[in-house]
Design a protein around this motif. Structure first.
Motif, PDB file in Angstrom:
ATOM      1  N   ASN A 199      47.892  22.890  42.337  1.00 38.82           N
ATOM      2  CA  ASN A 199      46.442  21.940  42.723  1.00 38.82           C
ATOM      3  C   ASN A 199      46.373  20.809  44.026  1.00 38.82           C
ATOM      4  O   ASN A 199      46.567  20.060  44.135  1.00 38.82           O
ATOM      5  CB  ASN A 199      46.460  20.704  41.286  1.00 38.82           C
ATOM      6  CG  ASN A 199      45.744  21.931  40.322  1.00 38.82           C
ATOM      7  OD1 ASN A 199      44.811  22.114  40.292  1.00 38.82           O
ATOM      8  ND2 ASN A 199      46.128  20.849  39.390  1.00 38.82           N
ATOM      9  N   ALA A 200      47.298  22.020  45.021  1.00 39.03           N
ATOM     10  CA  ALA A 200      47.815  21.815  46.157  1.00 39.03           C
ATOM     11  C   ALA A 200      46.822  21.157  47.314  1.00 39.03           C
ATOM     12  O   ALA A 200      46.482  20.582  47.763  1.00 39.03           O
ATOM     13  CB  ALA A 200      48.998  22.378  46.673  1.00 39.03           C
ATOM     14  N   ALA A 201      46.309  21.736  46.976  1.00 39.03           N
ATOM     15  CA  ALA A 201      44.596  23.237  48.295  1.00 39.03           C
ATOM     16  C   ALA A 201      43.606  21.882  47.872  1.00 39.03           C
ATOM     17  O   ALA A 201      43.012  21.522  46.334  1.00 39.03           O
ATOM     18  CB  ALA A 201      44.309  24.707  47.949  1.00 39.03           C
ATOM     19  N   LYS A 202      43.397  21.105  48.631  1.00 39.67           N
ATOM     20  CA  LYS A 202      42.141  20.526  48.672  1.00 39.67           C
ATOM     21  C   LYS A 202      40.672  21.103  49.573  1.00 39.67           C
ATOM     22  O   LYS A 202      41.367  21.501  50.060  1.00 39.67           O
ATOM     23  CB  LYS A 202      42.567  19.218  49.365  1.00 39.67           C
ATOM     24  CG  LYS A 202      43.639  18.144  48.506  1.00 39.67           C
ATOM     25  CD  LYS A 202      43.020  18.285  47.133  1.00 39.67           C
ATOM     26  CE  LYS A 202      44.274  17.486  46.221  1.00 39.67           C
ATOM     27  NZ  LYS A 202      44.111  17.664  44.535  1.00 39.67           N
ATOM     28  N   ILE A 203      39.459  20.501  49.172  1.00 43.59           N
ATOM     29  CA  ILE A 203      38.306  20.656  50.252  1.00 43.59           C
ATOM     30  C   ILE A 203      38.463  20.976  51.454  1.00 43.59           C
ATOM     31  O   ILE A 203      39.152  19.930  51.629  1.00 43.59           O
ATOM     32  CB  ILE A 203      36.794  19.878  49.604  1.00 43.59           C
ATOM     33  CG1 ILE A 203      36.749  20.312  48.382  1.00 43.59           C
ATOM     34  CG2 ILE A 203      36.045  20.494  50.758  1.00 43.59           C
ATOM     35  CD1 ILE A 203      35.668  20.013  47.504  1.00 43.59           C
ATOM     36  N   GLY A 204      38.234  22.123  52.141  1.00 43.64           N
ATOM     37  CA  GLY A 204      38.767  22.115  53.801  1.00 43.64           C
ATOM     38  C   GLY A 204      39.500  22.998  53.965  1.00 43.64           C
ATOM     39  O   GLY A 204      39.504  23.161  55.538  1.00 43.64           O
ATOM     40  N   ASP A 205      40.543  22.877  53.138  1.00 43.21           N
ATOM     41  CA  ASP A 205      42.035  22.742  53.623  1.00 43.21           C
ATOM     42  C   ASP A 205      41.688  24.782  54.453  1.00 43.21           C
ATOM     43  O   ASP A 205      41.039  25.579  53.381  1.00 43.21           O
ATOM     44  CB  ASP A 205      43.357  23.454  52.205  1.00 43.21           C
ATOM     45  CG  ASP A 205      43.453  21.801  52.227  1.00 43.21           C
ATOM     46  OD1 ASP A 205      43.737  20.996  53.140  1.00 43.21           O
ATOM     47  OD2 ASP A 205      44.305  21.711  51.336  1.00 43.21           O
ATOM     48  N   ILE A 206      42.323  25.269  54.568  1.00 42.05           N
ATOM     49  CA  ILE A 206      42.659  26.896  55.359  1.00 42.05           C
ATOM     50  C   ILE A 206      43.991  27.491  54.437  1.00 42.05           C
ATOM     51  O   ILE A 206      44.859  27.182  54.688  1.00 42.05           O
ATOM     52  CB  ILE A 206      42.443  27.632  56.577  1.00 42.05           C
ATOM     53  CG1 ILE A 206      41.020  27.571  56.866  1.00 42.05           C
ATOM     54  CG2 ILE A 206      42.647  29.093  57.212  1.00 42.05           C
ATOM     55  CD1 ILE A 206      41.134  26.387  58.946  1.00 42.05           C
ATOM     56  N   VAL A 207      43.272  28.317  53.169  1.00 43.64           N
ATOM     57  CA  VAL A 207      44.471  28.698  52.658  1.00 43.64           C
ATOM     58  C   VAL A 207      43.980  30.455  52.988  1.00 43.64           C
ATOM     59  O   VAL A 207      43.730  31.283  53.090  1.00 43.64           O
ATOM     60  CB  VAL A 207      44.038  28.789  51.502  1.00 43.64           C
ATOM     61  CG1 VAL A 207      44.689  26.923  50.661  1.00 43.64           C
ATOM     62  CG2 VAL A 207      43.365  28.844  50.763  1.00 43.64           C
ATOM     63  N   GLN A 208      45.358  30.583  52.224  1.00 43.01           N
ATOM     64  CA  GLN A 208      45.186  32.560  52.371  1.00 43.01           C
ATOM     65  C   GLN A 208      45.712  32.924  50.984  1.00 43.01           C
ATOM     66  O   GLN A 208      46.296  32.531  49.988  1.00 43.01           O
ATOM     67  CB  GLN A 208      47.047  32.907  53.093  1.00 43.01           C
ATOM     68  CG  GLN A 208      46.777  33.296  53.885  1.00 43.01           C
ATOM     69  CD  GLN A 208      47.852  34.126  55.199  1.00 43.01           C
ATOM     70  OE1 GLN A 208      49.162  34.193  54.607  1.00 43.01           O
ATOM     71  NE2 GLN A 208      47.685  34.073  56.385  1.00 43.01           N
ATOM     72  N   ILE A 209      44.623  34.033  50.039  1.00 44.26           N
ATOM     73  CA  ILE A 209      44.601  34.181  49.015  1.00 44.26           C
ATOM     74  C   ILE A 209      45.665  35.564  48.483  1.00 44.26           C
ATOM     75  O   ILE A 209      45.741  36.468  50.048  1.00 44.26           O
ATOM     76  CB  ILE A 209      43.739  33.696  48.224  1.00 44.26           C
ATOM     77  CG1 ILE A 209      43.126  34.840  48.305  1.00 44.26           C
ATOM     78  CG2 ILE A 209      43.029  32.526  48.156  1.00 44.26           C
ATOM     79  CD1 ILE A 209      41.047  34.949  48.169  1.00 44.26           C
ATOM     80  N   GLN A 210      46.177  35.984  47.497  1.00 46.91           N
ATOM     81  CA  GLN A 210      46.366  37.772  46.882  1.00 46.91           C
ATOM     82  C   GLN A 210      46.166  38.221  46.032  1.00 46.91           C
ATOM     83  O   GLN A 210      46.220  36.574  45.289  1.00 46.91           O
ATOM     84  CB  GLN A 210      47.966  36.966  47.396  1.00 46.91           C
ATOM     85  CG  GLN A 210      48.900  38.655  46.703  1.00 46.91           C
ATOM     86  CD  GLN A 210      50.355  38.559  47.500  1.00 46.91           C
ATOM     87  OE1 GLN A 210      50.816  37.828  46.857  1.00 46.91           O
ATOM     88  NE2 GLN A 210      51.264  39.586  47.564  1.00 46.91           N
ATOM     89  N   GLU A 211      45.772  39.095  46.329  1.00 49.22           N
ATOM     90  CA  GLU A 211      45.573  39.694  44.776  1.00 49.22           C
ATOM     91  C   GLU A 211      46.832  39.373  43.664  1.00 49.22           C
ATOM     92  O   GLU A 211      48.145  39.871  43.956  1.00 49.22           O
ATOM     93  CB  GLU A 211      44.935  40.657  44.456  1.00 49.22           C
ATOM     94  CG  GLU A 211      43.557  41.385  45.149  1.00 49.22           C
ATOM     95  CD  GLU A 211      44.255  43.166  45.533  1.00 49.22           C
ATOM     96  OE1 GLU A 211      42.447  43.893  45.105  1.00 49.22           O
ATOM     97  OE2 GLU A 211      44.862  44.148  45.823  1.00 49.22           O
ATOM     98  N   CYS A 212      46.385  39.566  42.426  1.00 54.16           N
ATOM     99  CA  CYS A 212      47.451  39.138  41.692  1.00 54.16           C
ATOM    100  C   CYS A 212      46.644  39.626  39.875  1.00 54.16           C
ATOM    101  O   CYS A 212      45.405  40.026  39.445  1.00 54.16           O
ATOM    102  CB  CYS A 212      48.252  37.707  41.073  1.00 54.16           C
ATOM    103  SG  CYS A 212      46.678  36.925  40.692  1.00 54.16           S
ATOM    104  N   ALA A 213      47.332  40.003  38.926  1.00 53.48           N
ATOM    105  CA  ALA A 213      46.750  40.678  37.785  1.00 53.48           C
ATOM    106  C   ALA A 213      46.186  39.521  37.209  1.00 53.48           C
ATOM    107  O   ALA A 213      46.048  37.998  37.458  1.00 53.48           O
ATOM    108  CB  ALA A 213      48.238  40.415  36.791  1.00 53.48           C
TER     109      ALA A 213
END
Length: 77
Positions: free
Chosen positions: A49-63
């Motif tokens: 639960n670290a990401a907050k609104i407005g943060d730029i994040v990287q996401i990766q495909e997963c199961a």
């Protein structure tokens, strides 16, 4: 085969361990020869639960984690 990695902005963090990330792509329109922006929203698993609104994040495909979650947050900037 490597898993896809996308970068986007967090638009919602209201759910438990889930963030909604808007990923924008740019391409040249084939007929108008004009740069067009299109965006799509992905639900991603965020264990800490670290990401907050407005943060730029990287996401990766997963199961699949749930009905709609097939992506996981790998890096919050």
């Amino acid at each position: 085969m490597p898993k896809r990695i996308l970068q986007g902005t967090v638009v919602s963090d209201k759910n438990e361990k889930t963030v909604v990330v808007r990923v924008e792509r740019r391409f040249t329109h084939p007929l108008l020869k004009k740069t067009v922006r299109r965006s799509k929203k992905y639900q991603a698993h965020d264990e800490a639960n670290a990401a907050k609104i407005g943060d730029i994040v990287q996401i990766q495909e997963c199961a699949p984690v749930s009905k709609n979650k097939r992506w996981a947050v790998i890096q919050a900037s």
